[in-house]
Write a protein that holds these residues in place. Structure first.
Motif, PDB file in Angstrom:
ATOM      1  N   LYS A 108       0.866  -1.195  -0.032  1.00  0.00           N
ATOM      2  CA  LYS A 108      -0.110  -0.081   0.014  1.00  0.00           C
ATOM      3  C   LYS A 108       0.838   1.419   0.202  1.00  0.00           C
ATOM      4  O   LYS A 108       0.425   2.302  -0.543  1.00  0.00           O
ATOM      5  N   TRP A 109       2.046   1.252   0.430  1.00  0.00           N
ATOM      6  CA  TRP A 109       2.912   2.495   0.584  1.00  0.00           C
ATOM      7  C   TRP A 109       3.371   2.592  -0.747  1.00  0.00           C
ATOM      8  O   TRP A 109       3.426   3.836  -1.230  1.00  0.00           O
ATOM      9  N   TYR A 110       3.722   1.745  -1.468  1.00  0.00           N
ATOM     10  CA  TYR A 110       4.028   1.832  -3.156  1.00  0.00           C
ATOM     11  C   TYR A 110       2.743   2.394  -3.835  1.00  0.00           C
ATOM     12  O   TYR A 110       3.023   3.198  -4.666  1.00  0.00           O
ATOM     13  N   ASP A 111       1.570   1.843  -3.549  1.00  0.00           N
ATOM     14  CA  ASP A 111       0.319   2.406  -4.124  1.00  0.00           C
ATOM     15  C   ASP A 111       0.139   3.772  -3.869  1.00  0.00           C
ATOM     16  O   ASP A 111      -0.063   4.576  -5.013  1.00  0.00           O
ATOM     17  N   ASP A 112       0.168   4.122  -2.965  1.00  0.00           N
ATOM     18  CA  ASP A 112       0.026   5.434  -2.243  1.00  0.00           C
ATOM     19  C   ASP A 112       0.995   6.410  -3.001  1.00  0.00           C
ATOM     20  O   ASP A 112       0.786   7.527  -3.554  1.00  0.00           O
ATOM     21  N   LEU A 113       2.286   5.928  -3.011  1.00  0.00           N
ATOM     22  CA  LEU A 113       3.280   6.669  -3.522  1.00  0.00           C
ATOM     23  C   LEU A 113       3.035   7.010  -4.921  1.00  0.00           C
ATOM     24  O   LEU A 113       3.180   8.168  -5.698  1.00  0.00           O
ATOM     25  N   LEU A 114       2.821   5.891  -5.829  1.00  0.00           N
ATOM     26  CA  LEU A 114       2.611   5.993  -7.374  1.00  0.00           C
ATOM     27  C   LEU A 114       1.501   7.005  -7.623  1.00  0.00           C
ATOM     28  O   LEU A 114       1.426   7.899  -8.516  1.00  0.00           O
ATOM     29  N   HIS A 115       0.415   6.475  -6.749  1.00  0.00           N
ATOM     30  CA  HIS A 115      -0.789   7.482  -7.144  1.00  0.00           C
ATOM     31  C   HIS A 115      -0.267   9.002  -6.742  1.00  0.00           C
ATOM     32  O   HIS A 115      -0.870   9.960  -7.552  1.00  0.00           O
ATOM     33  N   GLY A 116       0.156   9.502  -5.782  1.00  0.00           N
ATOM     34  CA  GLY A 116       0.644  10.833  -5.251  1.00  0.00           C
ATOM     35  C   GLY A 116       1.352  11.318  -6.272  1.00  0.00           C
ATOM     36  O   GLY A 116       1.253  12.532  -6.712  1.00  0.00           O
ATOM     37  N   ILE A 117       2.498  10.593  -7.072  1.00  0.00           N
ATOM     38  CA  ILE A 117       3.074  11.227  -7.868  1.00  0.00           C
ATOM     39  C   ILE A 117       2.284  11.320  -9.136  1.00  0.00           C
ATOM     40  O   ILE A 117       2.484  12.639  -9.687  1.00  0.00           O
ATOM     41  N   ARG A 151      -1.513  -4.261 -10.042  1.00  0.00           N
ATOM     42  CA  ARG A 151      -1.826  -3.250  -8.909  1.00  0.00           C
ATOM     43  C   ARG A 151      -0.826  -2.019  -9.108  1.00  0.00           C
ATOM     44  O   ARG A 151      -1.230  -0.807  -9.081  1.00  0.00           O
ATOM     45  N   LEU A 152       0.400  -2.302  -9.389  1.00  0.00           N
ATOM     46  CA  LEU A 152       1.382  -1.174  -9.467  1.00  0.00           C
ATOM     47  C   LEU A 152       0.981  -0.399 -10.870  1.00  0.00           C
ATOM     48  O   LEU A 152       1.010   0.808 -10.678  1.00  0.00           O
ATOM     49  N   ARG A 153       0.722  -1.301 -11.756  1.00  0.00           N
ATOM     50  CA  ARG A 153       0.380  -0.432 -12.866  1.00  0.00           C
ATOM     51  C   ARG A 153      -1.012   0.326 -12.855  1.00  0.00           C
ATOM     52  O   ARG A 153      -1.074   1.704 -13.123  1.00  0.00           O
ATOM     53  N   ASP A 154      -1.944  -0.096 -12.150  1.00  0.00           N
ATOM     54  CA  ASP A 154      -3.100   0.648 -11.936  1.00  0.00           C
ATOM     55  C   ASP A 154      -2.937   1.967 -11.097  1.00  0.00           C
ATOM     56  O   ASP A 154      -3.601   2.897 -11.241  1.00  0.00           O
ATOM     57  N   ALA A 155      -1.765   1.728 -10.162  1.00  0.00           N
ATOM     58  CA  ALA A 155      -1.364   3.018  -9.297  1.00  0.00           C
ATOM     59  C   ALA A 155      -0.645   3.978 -10.144  1.00  0.00           C
ATOM     60  O   ALA A 155      -0.373   5.110  -9.459  1.00  0.00           O
TER      61      ALA A 155
END
Length: 348
Positions: A108-117, A151-155
């Motif tokens: 989730k940390w990586y999800d949130d980071l990618l979404h934020g960027i 999941r990472l791609r979607d983020a």
């Protein structure tokens, strides 16, 4: 038409460096007849150095337990956003983000980071997370490699770098990084990404005590996967930097510039199905990088506004966009800025 493994070994044993370079230059010219050499403006962001793998060739990591833990860090999101903001202001188009395998950071940390960027910088291409990291994320979350990449791609993840390949031969991997993913694991991450329509790069870190046959095995693995999927945009070889590493004290000589140029040329000849081969200035310096453009290279990599992993091993080459454009012109080519997927922006 690719080299056979036997032909590649013969070239590695040959003393005819110039002849091998000329052959590689002919392949480069066939694939890139317009005489253009590319570069990118981007930034390497190493979001954490805490890592469980303890690779002997790495001077960057901090252990997650014990006295070395005090040297560990995790960048907060605002610091990462500020680094990307600066990159964009300096003309950067992408971010290469990699870090240690930190068990304290959930997916989730990586999800949130990618979404934020992506929310703040939708135009920036996110070229992030080596195969080792993706395997680590999947293990922490208890999900498949495919589901992790989706999941990472979607983020917001756009493509995957080739880090963690080192030498794709388990005989070598057991010696230099016994806790790290094995050859089949690395290939599986890239195969899965390609099947999902995501492009990746392939790398090779050589000069870490491997034999020539191990390098040939590495090239064969990369060639075979490219034949299967066509998903690699580029191949990037570089030399092991022994400074401040456990592996550096084991008694073999550092790979020479001649060895680098030969390996670059053989890579270009072997990997006839990969369009781009990068000549590295980060480990070799600008002069050897420039020579590499006549040994099969058609790209000089990144201006690299920040780099920490090679620097930790004591190698501190640096450059500017103007300097990269100059060495490209002086080698007889036209410079062109590109993006992470090797799409060119302009020529002059």
């Amino acid at each position: 038409m690719s080299l056979t493994k036997e032909q590649a070994l013969d070239l590695y044993h040959s003393d005819d460096l110039i002849g091998i370079g000329m052959e590689a230059d002919a392949v480069r010219k066939k694939l890139h007849p317009e005489g253009v050499v590319t570069y990118i403006i981007d930034r390497n962001i190493n979001y954490t150095n805490l890592c469980t793998e303890y690779c002997t060739f790495c001077a960057f990591y901090a252990p997650v337990k014990g006295p070395g833990r005090a040297a560990g860090y995790v960048l907060d999101f605002e610091t990462i956003y500020e680094k990307i903001r600066e990159t964009v202001e300096l003309g950067g188009t992408g971010v290469l983000m990699q870090g240690g395998l930190n068990p304290e950071l959930p997916l989730k940390w990586y999800d949130d980071l990618l979404h934020g960027i992506k929310q703040r910088f939708p135009q920036v291409h996110l070229h992030c997370f080596s195969a080792s990291e993706i395997i680590h994320f999947a293990g922490l979350e208890g999900i498949s490699i495919r589901d992790t990449i989706v999941r990472l791609r979607d983020a917001g993840l756009d493509s995957i770098p080739g880090g963690g390949a080192e030498i794709l031969d388990d005989e070598v991997r057991y010696k230099v990084a016994r806790l790290k993913c094995l050859t089949a694991d690395w290939l599986n991450v890239h195969r899965t990404a390609h099947q999902l329509g995501m492009r990746t790069t392939a790398t090779m870190m050589f000069g870490c005590g491997e034999e020539l046959r191990h390098r040939v095995n590495h090239l064969q693995h990369v060639y075979d996967l490219q034949q299967e999927t066509g998903g690699f945009t580029a191949f990037i070889p570089w030399t092991f930097q022994p400074g401040n590493t456990a592996l550096g004290g084991r008694g073999w000589d550092e790979a020479t510039s001649v060895e680098y140029l030969k390996n670059l040329a053989i890579s270009r000849l072997f990997l006839s199905n990969i369009e781009n081969v990068q000549s590295s200035w980060v480990t070799q310096g600008l002069k050897v990088c420039q020579m590499g453009l006549r040994f099969g290279g058609n790209d000089v990599g990144s201006v690299m506004l920040e780099e920490n992993v090679v620097k930790a091993a004591g190698t501190t080459n640096c450059t500017t966009e103007e300097e990269l454009r100059r060495i490209i012109r002086d080698a007889g080519f036209r410079p062109a800025q590109r993006d992470t997927l090797y799409r060119r922006f302009f020529l002059n």
